[in-house]
Each structure stands twice: as structure tokens, then as C-alpha cells.
Design a protein around this motif. Structure first.
Motif, PDB file in Angstrom:
ATOM      1  N   ARG A 228     -27.439   0.005  76.901  1.00  0.00           N
ATOM      2  CA  ARG A 228     -27.617  -1.296  77.559  1.00  0.00           C
ATOM      3  C   ARG A 228     -27.371  -2.448  76.594  1.00  0.00           C
ATOM      4  O   ARG A 228     -26.806  -3.478  76.957  1.00  0.00           O
ATOM      5  CB  ARG A 228     -29.014  -1.390  78.173  1.00  0.00           C
ATOM      6  N   ALA A 232     -24.385  -5.185  76.874  1.00  0.00           N
ATOM      7  CA  ALA A 232     -24.702  -6.619  76.889  1.00  0.00           C
ATOM      8  C   ALA A 232     -23.920  -7.369  75.817  1.00  0.00           C
ATOM      9  O   ALA A 232     -23.523  -8.523  76.020  1.00  0.00           O
ATOM     10  CB  ALA A 232     -26.204  -6.815  76.676  1.00  0.00           C
ATOM     11  N   SER A 302     -29.571 -15.557  75.926  1.00  0.00           N
ATOM     12  CA  SER A 302     -29.902 -14.542  76.945  1.00  0.00           C
ATOM     13  C   SER A 302     -29.921 -13.144  76.331  1.00  0.00           C
ATOM     14  O   SER A 302     -30.776 -12.315  76.664  1.00  0.00           O
ATOM     15  CB  SER A 302     -28.885 -14.600  78.089  1.00  0.00           C
ATOM     16  N   LEU A 303     -28.976 -12.868  75.417  1.00  0.00           N
ATOM     17  CA  LEU A 303     -28.953 -11.579  74.737  1.00  0.00           C
ATOM     18  C   LEU A 303     -30.211 -11.402  73.892  1.00  0.00           C
ATOM     19  O   LEU A 303     -30.851 -10.339  73.920  1.00  0.00           O
ATOM     20  CB  LEU A 303     -27.706 -11.472  73.855  1.00  0.00           C
ATOM     21  N   GLU A 305     -33.100 -12.866  74.269  1.00  0.00           N
ATOM     22  CA  GLU A 305     -34.266 -12.726  75.142  1.00  0.00           C
ATOM     23  C   GLU A 305     -34.337 -11.347  75.776  1.00  0.00           C
ATOM     24  O   GLU A 305     -35.424 -10.799  75.972  1.00  0.00           O
ATOM     25  CB  GLU A 305     -34.240 -13.817  76.212  1.00  0.00           C
ATOM     26  N   MET A 306     -33.187 -10.751  76.080  1.00  0.00           N
ATOM     27  CA  MET A 306     -33.171  -9.381  76.595  1.00  0.00           C
ATOM     28  C   MET A 306     -33.777  -8.423  75.570  1.00  0.00           C
ATOM     29  O   MET A 306     -34.576  -7.547  75.900  1.00  0.00           O
ATOM     30  CB  MET A 306     -31.743  -8.964  76.915  1.00  0.00           C
ATOM     31  N   ASN A 309     -37.662  -8.634  74.911  1.00  0.00           N
ATOM     32  CA  ASN A 309     -38.508  -8.133  75.983  1.00  0.00           C
ATOM     33  C   ASN A 309     -38.205  -6.648  76.193  1.00  0.00           C
ATOM     34  O   ASN A 309     -37.216  -6.133  75.671  1.00  0.00           O
ATOM     35  CB  ASN A 309     -38.241  -8.910  77.276  1.00  0.00           C
ATOM     36  N   VAL A 311     -36.508  -3.552  77.239  1.00  0.00           N
ATOM     37  CA  VAL A 311     -35.102  -3.443  77.625  1.00  0.00           C
ATOM     38  C   VAL A 311     -34.969  -2.547  78.854  1.00  0.00           C
ATOM     39  O   VAL A 311     -35.390  -1.384  78.821  1.00  0.00           O
ATOM     40  CB  VAL A 311     -34.265  -2.881  76.464  1.00  0.00           C
ATOM     41  N   HIS A 322     -38.114   1.125  81.169  1.00  0.00           N
ATOM     42  CA  HIS A 322     -37.810   0.131  80.139  1.00  0.00           C
ATOM     43  C   HIS A 322     -38.110   0.736  78.767  1.00  0.00           C
ATOM     44  O   HIS A 322     -38.906   1.658  78.655  1.00  0.00           O
ATOM     45  CB  HIS A 322     -38.646  -1.137  80.312  1.00  0.00           C
TER      46      HIS A 322
END
Length: 532
Positions: A228, A232, A302-303, A305-306, A309, A311, A322
Motif C-alpha cells: 500500500r 501510494a 496526504s502520503l 498522513e497516511m 495513521n 495503514v 490496518h
């Protein structure tokens, strides 16, 4: 009555003297072990037996030992051997240490001493331990999963090699010294930490203690998170974060969080407070558009922040849907961040590339191409985990160690030490926190403290960091197992060249080391473990 008492006393006294006396191995006895064969019946899982190929005296005066190399033969003639090494000290303390590997294994990794041991601590061999390890049943690089195309090689990597290597080593130790080890410990870092957990869960009666550093208890979940992350980074135009921007992030986090532990020393020792203090929005470019190395675009934020948090995996696996957050904003240094983002924005080739690609993605890519799709040419950037749920769950059932019920190990008297660096971006520390919480739910806090300890090491990444930790974990474990002395306050020692020798407490989770405001900043005694 007195005669009986004194007779019993002398029997016990001389028994203790015999037990305390080290077993001695001569050079001639060492050489005589060459070409020894261990029959398959002495190995607890199916093999065609094991052979000793090379024997030689190694080391230097004062620390000479017998080095044995050999192979454990597979049932499948097309499967690779398990290559193993066993080191026998000339003066044996009666104990043995099995050591784990790293990545996808593929080579015997330093099977002669404990992981991360301080320089001032005598090596395991010098202490009298017999030490051993294996390549897990295949030969290749730590980032090469092509061996998994062979079922027996995969089964060995997934855990069988732990038992096979153990049994062969114990057989040879017994032959060399005339008795089995009185204590046998497992220690490993990363994949080796995963193997340490697998050892006590799958073969609990074989081990008296284990040290799991940066353990990956859920390998399949880690690799799906890596996929993931790679998708991303490489499938989203403008998402890639350059080394210059990685340094920008690392320096900004350190600037905002370094003093939150009471001391400006380059180490973010209170990452929870850091998460509440630092905001990535402070690095936003004007209008959110990429204008250079001094800011982050909205796509790049955004990357981050992904990663900051849990994943999303895109599939529900045994440990959930996750994976633990990456400590991008919790004290990881610039070089560690580059290992996550890669050194270039181009989509990587399936194999070697002229850029350093995202490490989490690289490992996930290997797993998808060889373990899941069984196709070396498959493009994992197009992989949809949900479409392969059955296969992924099958793999997880074979290689992961999600079950926190390790009662057989505990009832055997086993003790467990776990440690994780707070800045580790290869295996996020939150993943080991999750496993420890599983243990707490299974046993309750009071019972858990009777056999387990978990420490978080501030500033330590997977192998380096702003505080590159060393720790006498073997000494701590042995005192607990063999002498009943529970771990007291642990101390880690920095081995970075510029700050070598400075100390800091290694605090029990969830505490962190806070400088008390006075005293030598290089001494652990100037810190207190606290959650305040």
C-alpha cells in the motif's frame, strides 16, 4: 541423623560443584566432529538428516572456539539445504544461544554472539555459550523471496527451520560435551525477532527464554502495508518525497520535539508528546503546490498522513485490516525516512533498479510476486489484496505468530524480553505494542509481569538512528531464567561514533526516559522513566 545430614550435604555440595564446573572441549575433539552425521530420527520434523561439512578452530587466544558448518538435508530433493553454523567454546558454561536472521534470511548471520550487545560486555562465546544459527533453508539476499516457489523452502522459512536447526545443534552439542544444554535461549532482531516469537509459540518446550528485538509477528500484514505504501508513492503523481524533503521533515520534527523529554540532545524520547505537538501542516507549500525542497505539497502531506495513521491493508487478515503507523513524525532521522520513500520518484523495476526504492514496498513486492502470484514478472503496483484474500490468509496461517497464547512456554518456566526502537521505519514500533497488548489481554498485567518485559528505545531505528542502542539483553534474560532475578532498570548505551558511550534508561512500556534537569546528560542515572 547427623551422619545422614552431612552425607546429604556433601552429596549436594559436590553435585553443585560438578554442575558449576565448565565442560571442556579440546582441539582434537573439535576436529573429530568432522563428517559427523545426525540421523533424521533425531530431528523433530521431517528431513533426510544432517551432515557436518567443515570443522575448524576459530577465534584468537583467550577466545578460541570450535566452528562447525553443515547442512540439514530436505525431503524434497529440489529444495535447498538448511545451512547451519555452530560455535562451541572450549570452556562451556552448559548453555546455548540460537540466533535468528533478517529480511528473507538466505545466509547465516553472525552466529557467534548476541545481537546489539554492548562493546564492554564479553561476547556470548567468551561467556561460555554455545551459539548457533542457520540461513533458514535457502541461499540468497535478505530481500529475495524467490525461494518461496519451493514449498519445502517456504515451510522452512515459515518456521520449520527453527526446530530442525535446534535439534541438530543440540545433538552436536551433546556429542561434543557429553550432555545437553541446561538452558537454551533464542535471540533475534527483525525477522530474527519474528523467529524468536515463533520459537516459543511453536516449540515452547525447547526454549527457556527468548529475546525478540523489532519482531515481525505478522509478516503478511507487514508486506501488505508495504504494498500500500509503494502504491501510494509510485502510483500517485507528485506523492514521492525527495531526500531533501525527508531531511526537512526529520529536522522539523526534531526541532519541535527534542526538548519534550527535558533535554535537547537530538533524541525524541517522548514520541507521544511529539505527536500532540508537531503538525505536518506547518510544512505546507503555499496553496499546497510543490514549490521546492523547503515545503510539502498537499499530495505529499496526504502520503505522510497516511503513514502517520494505521495503514489500510485493503483486506481483513488475522491481525486486522490496518497495520501500525510508521513513526515518520515521531523522531525518525532523515536517512530512515529516505528508506521509506526511496531515493527516486520513478516506478521501480521488478528486480534491481538504479534507485533505492521504498524498503517496505520492496519487501512487499517480493512477497506478492513470489508468495502470492508466483510470477516473477508480476507488477505488484497493480496488486489488489482483496482479490487474493484466500491465498493471503493461507500464507498468514503458515508464517505469522498472531496467537498470544504462549502458556506452554510460560508453564515451562520461559521468560520473554522484547524491545523496539521508537524510530524504526522498517517495522513500526506500534506493531510490537499491538502484540504486547495481545499478551496483556491474554494473561493480565500481573501474570504477564511474571514472565515478560517490553522496552521502547528512543531514537533507535531498525539498526541505527540518533541513539543507536546496545543492550545486554542476554545477561538480563539469563539472570531472570537461571537465577530468578527479575529485570531491574535496564540501560541502553549509544554506539554512534559521535555520541558513543552515552547512556539512557531503557524504560518499560509505556514509560519514556525523562531528563531530571540535573546531572551528567550522558548517564542513565540522570533520567527517570515516566509517563508524565
Amino acid at each position: 541423623m547427623k551422619v545422614r545430614f552431612y552425607t546429604l550435604y556433601f552429596v549436594l555440595f559436590f553435585a553443585n560443584v560438578v554442575q558449576a564446573s565448565p565442560a571442556v572441549l579440546t582441539q582434537a575433539q573439535c576436529v573429530a566432529l568432522k563428517n559427523t552425521r545426525i540421523e533424521a530420527a533425531r530431528i523433530g520434523l521431517p528431513t533426510r538428516g544432517a551432515v557436518v561439512a567443515n570443522v575448524a578452530m576459530a577465534g584468537h587466544p583467550g577466545n578460541l572456539h570450535c566452528k562447525i558448518e553443515g547442512q540439514i538435508k530436505p525431503i524434497d530433493l529440489k529444495a535447498p539445504d538448511i545451512n547451519f553454523q555452530l560455535y562451541l567454546p572450549l570452556s562451556w558454561n552448559g548453555k546455548a544461544l540460537q540466533l535468528g536472521g533478517s529480511g528473507f534470511d538466505g545466509a547465516v548471520k553472525d552466529a557467534d554472539t548476541a545481537r546489539l550487545a554492548p562493546a564492554a560486555t564479553p561476547g556470548a562465546l567468551k561467556q561460555g555459550y554455545a551459539t548457533f544459527g542457520s540461513d533458514s533453508g535457502h541461499q540468497g539476499g535478505v530481500s529475495d523471496a524467490s525461494f518461496t516457489l519451493n514449498e519445502e523452502a517456504w515451510d522452512n522459512f515459515a518456521g520449520a527451520q527453527i526446530k530442525k536447526t535446534h535439534d541438530v545443534a543440540v545433538a552436536l552439542i551433546t556429542q561434543a560435551y557429553g550432555k545437553k544444554p541446561s538452558r537454551l535461549y533464542y535471540q533475534g532482531n527483525s525477522q530474527g525477532g519474528h523467529e524468536a516469537l515463533a520459537a516459543i509459540q511453536r516449540f515452547p518446550l525447547d526454549y527457556d527464554g527468548a529475546i525478540a528485538i523489532h519482531p515481525v509477528y505478522n509478516v503478511v500484514e507487514l508486506h501488505m502495508a508495504g504494498i500500500r505504501i509503494g502504491q501510494a508513492i509510485y502510483n500517485t503523481p507528485g506523492a514521492w518525497i525527495s531526500p531533501a524533503k525527508a531531511a526537512l521533515i526529520a529536522n522539523a520534527v526534531t526541532g519541535a520535539c527534542d526538548k519534550l523529554d527535558g533535554l535537547a540532545d537530538g533524541v525524541v524520547a517522548n514520541p507521544d508528546a511529539c505527536s500532540a505537538t508537531f503538525k505536518i501542516a506547518h510544512l505546507r507549500c503555499p496553496q499546497g503546490k510543490d514549490t521546492g525542497a523547503n515545503c510539502l505539497s498537499d499530495t505529499q502531506i496526504s502520503l505522510v498522513e497516511m503513514l502517520n495513521n494505521p495503514v489500510p491493508l485493503g483486506i481483513n487478515l488475522p491481525s486486522g485490516d490496518h497495520f501500525a503507523p510508521w513513526p515518520i513524525l515521531r523522531g525518525a532521522d532523515a536517512s530512515a525516512l529516505v528508506s521509506v520513500f526511496g531515493s527516486g520518484a520513478d516506478k521501480p523495476k521488478p528486480e534491481a533498479s538504479n534507485i533505492i526504492i521504498s524498503f517496505p514496498y520492496m519487501m512487499g513486492d517480493q512477497a506478492v510476486r513470489y508468495e502470492v502470484m508466483r510470477d516473477a514478472d508480476y507488477d505488484s503496483l497493480t496488486f489488489d489484496p482483496g482479490a487474493h484474500q484466500t491465498r493471503l490468509k493461507e500464507l498468514a496461517s503458515q508464517v505469522d505468530n498472531d496467537d498470544a497464547n504462549i502458556r506452554a512456554f510460560v508453564q515451562h518456566g520461559g521468560k520473554l524480553l522484547m524491545m523496539h526502537g521508537t524510530a524504526d521505519v522498517a517495522v513500526p514500533p506500534g506493531n510490537t505494542v499491538a502484540y504486547y497488548e495481545k499478551l496483556r489481554a491474554e494473561f493480565g498485567e500481573k501474570e504477564l509481569r511474571q514472565f515478560a518485559r517490553f522496552y521502547l528505545a528512543p531514537g533507535f531505528t531498525h539498526s541505527s538512528g540518533t541513539f543507536r542502542a546496545s543492550w545486554d539483553s542476554l545477561g538480563t534474560l539469563d539472570k531472570w531464567v537461571d537465577h530468578g532475578i527479575p529485570p531491574g532498570q535496564q540501560v541502553m548505551i549509544d554506539v554512534n561514533k559521535a555520541t558513543a558511550g552515552r547512556e539512557m534508561p531503557l524504560c518499560d512500556y509505556p514509560l519514556y526516559p525523562k531528563y531530571n534537569g540535573q546531572g551528567d546528560i550522558r548517564s542513565a542515572s540522570s533520567f527517570v522513566c515516566t509517563d508524565k
